[in-house]
Design an enzyme around this catalytic site. Sequence first.
Site, PDB file in Angstrom:
ATOM      1  N   HIS A  65       0.820  -1.221   0.000  1.00  0.00           N
ATOM      2  CA  HIS A  65       0.000   0.000   0.000  1.00  0.00           C
ATOM      3  C   HIS A  65       0.851   1.267   0.000  1.00  0.00           C
ATOM      4  O   HIS A  65       0.681   2.155  -0.804  1.00  0.00           O
ATOM      5  CB  HIS A  65      -0.930   0.007   1.214  1.00  0.00           C
ATOM      6  CG  HIS A  65      -2.148  -0.850   1.044  1.00  0.00           C
ATOM      7  ND1 HIS A  65      -2.081  -2.201   0.833  1.00  0.00           N
ATOM      8  CD2 HIS A  65      -3.475  -0.553   1.051  1.00  0.00           C
ATOM      9  CE1 HIS A  65      -3.313  -2.688   0.717  1.00  0.00           C
ATOM     10  NE2 HIS A  65      -4.175  -1.713   0.847  1.00  0.00           N
ATOM     11  N   ARG A 379     -13.106   0.187  -6.135  1.00  0.00           N
ATOM     12  CA  ARG A 379     -13.811   1.213  -5.359  1.00  0.00           C
ATOM     13  C   ARG A 379     -13.727   2.547  -6.070  1.00  0.00           C
ATOM     14  O   ARG A 379     -12.648   2.932  -6.538  1.00  0.00           O
ATOM     15  CB  ARG A 379     -13.182   1.353  -3.964  1.00  0.00           C
ATOM     16  CG  ARG A 379     -13.446   0.127  -3.156  1.00  0.00           C
ATOM     17  CD  ARG A 379     -13.058   0.259  -1.706  1.00  0.00           C
ATOM     18  NE  ARG A 379     -13.583  -0.913  -1.042  1.00  0.00           N
ATOM     19  CZ  ARG A 379     -12.974  -1.575  -0.071  1.00  0.00           C
ATOM     20  NH1 ARG A 379     -11.802  -1.160   0.382  1.00  0.00           N
ATOM     21  NH2 ARG A 379     -13.538  -2.624   0.471  1.00  0.00           N
TER      22      ARG A 379
END
Length: 640
Positions: A65, A379
């Site tokens: 991430h 998303r």
Amino acid sequence: MALNLTQKIIKDHLVSGEMTPGSEIALRIDQTLTQDATGTMAYLQFEAIGLPRVRTELSVSYVDHNTLQMGFRNPDDHAYLRTVAAKYGIIFSPPGTGICHQLHLENFAKPGKTLVGSDSHTPTAGGVGAMAMGAGGLSVALAMAGEAYVIAMPKVVKVNLTGKLTGWATAKDVILKLLGMLTVKGGVGKVIEYAGPGVATLSVPERAVITNMGAELGATTSIFPSDEATKAFLTAMGRPEDFTPLAADPDATYDEVVEIDLSALTPMAAAPHMPDRAITIAELAGMKVDQACIGSCTNSSYADLMAVADILEGKRIDPATDLLIAPGSKQVLKMLAAKGRIDPLLDAGARILECACGPCIGMGGSPVSGGVSARTFNRNFEGRSGTQDAKVYLVSPQTAAVTALRGEFSDPATWGEAPAKATLPEGAPNIRHLFLYPKESGEDVEIRRGPNIAPLPPFTPLPDRIEAKVALKVGDDITTDHILPAGAQITALRSNIPAISEYIFSRVDAEFVPRIKKLGKGIILGGENYGQGSSREHAALGPRYLGVAAVVAKSMARIHRANLVNFGILPLLLVNASDYDRIPAGADISIDTKTIAPGAVSSITVEGVGPVAVTNDLTAKELETIRAGGLLNSVRQSRA
Ligand code: MIC
Ligand code: SF4
């Protein structure tokens, strides 16, 4: 009794509880995974439990991430994660090796195993028939400590696939179609189990696209049977011995059945700003697109990027459109290179990014102001891209590639012949040598803790009476990205609760933090599906640190609700949704916490309104956890 696949795996792993939907079950967990943005907290919590070694069959710590390393924070986190892994017996995947879910699928996921991961897209591994669930970091820490993972026995939805994908329709379009049918709340309390003759037509990477985005349905997990396609995938990954066939019994029953005819699907998009706003690409024809991004744990496989290379070959992207591509793993990158398929990407003008989450979590690659971005991600919440007024459409890699060439959405009827599906090459290059494997003993390993790693703040037990104001009133479908925004600047603070708490609800109401600090405590009033989206427990930890004592909402998302419990925040549900309108922001609320019993209706007093009926879906154990001030406190008490 005939069992479906979900029931079979649950039965095999059941430590306690009854397999009746809604009742609490505890499952033995075989594997865990973490990623860096949630992993540092998970390991700080594992350390607090005080065991010398993890007790799972396999635990992996991925760094995917936060790989930007702007300043000391990310590298501090990485060094902490690397040394913790060596100490406690965890495999470590260094930054840049790939995205956790893609790597786990390629290297470790096994049919019939249970997996808990500190990331909501952990169900990707359902593509090989694993029962893989997303959870907060603390739940993963406990699973690493050998504790059973507690969930509500899910209902099982059968998605009966018939037909075969044709033309430009892809796995992404299957899940976008299902999201349109069931919505982002449609999977709450359920496992989505795929069955029917259409299953055999889908490869494992295609199945993984579908199980990955089952997270957007709010489902506990999604799962495919393990069959010849699974065997072929595991063989290509160099681990045929991990294959076991698995399927539902022929006369198994389900709580619901949904039909999808693969042959009838056409390219789809999810329109801004929710993954369930399903619309056909044809309907978007003519809309200018400023950016296309290909990658993320949903759509960054070898087959995806091979299709993209075929589409881009010999062409140039539109000069006003930016194309970013982040391969899911170094294995994907190496396979493309071995086939000479990087050149078509480069020559078309694509920008190749590191094998990591990248733009999906707002780590760079933000679209232009007011821009339209076509992304293969999962998303499209408002602001998640890093540009508050950008409009993100979720699409397949094929759609993204064609759109980048044309600079606008266009009718798939004008796209010509779709590229052939690439199958995984025999003896695909393997990158398992890049993982760091723990030695027999971690006794001598010194954990490296830079200044970005702040100790966990202690939390006090639940008071007998909560007297607090509604510090914030929010609407329906509030995501964890609303509660704690993504992006490089904020995500870099994931290991430091006091620092990250400054950003809680910052994009919804910039006054929230100063207000609750002044009040010292507060209650959040939410609408439907409060806390959907990510597993980040910081969206519970931060509010708890700031003094949020309870969340009162119409309904809540599974992982976030569990995180609230884990950190001792009382999750209460309005019995009458209409009471939401009667409670104003700033209202004084009094809650006699002693009157709250598991699953029972109780009453809270709202000044100027009177008593309001609330209920909860807490088990006795969860209520005990909240009373103790959170799971860490109660685990410490029970181990003392
Ligand atoms: C996400 O996609 O939102 C994340 C970032 O992967 C999160 C985890 C996190 O917030 O670190 C998730 O999906 O759980
Ligand atoms: Fe990473 Fe995006 Fe997948 Fe989350 S959804 S794990 S940020 S690629």
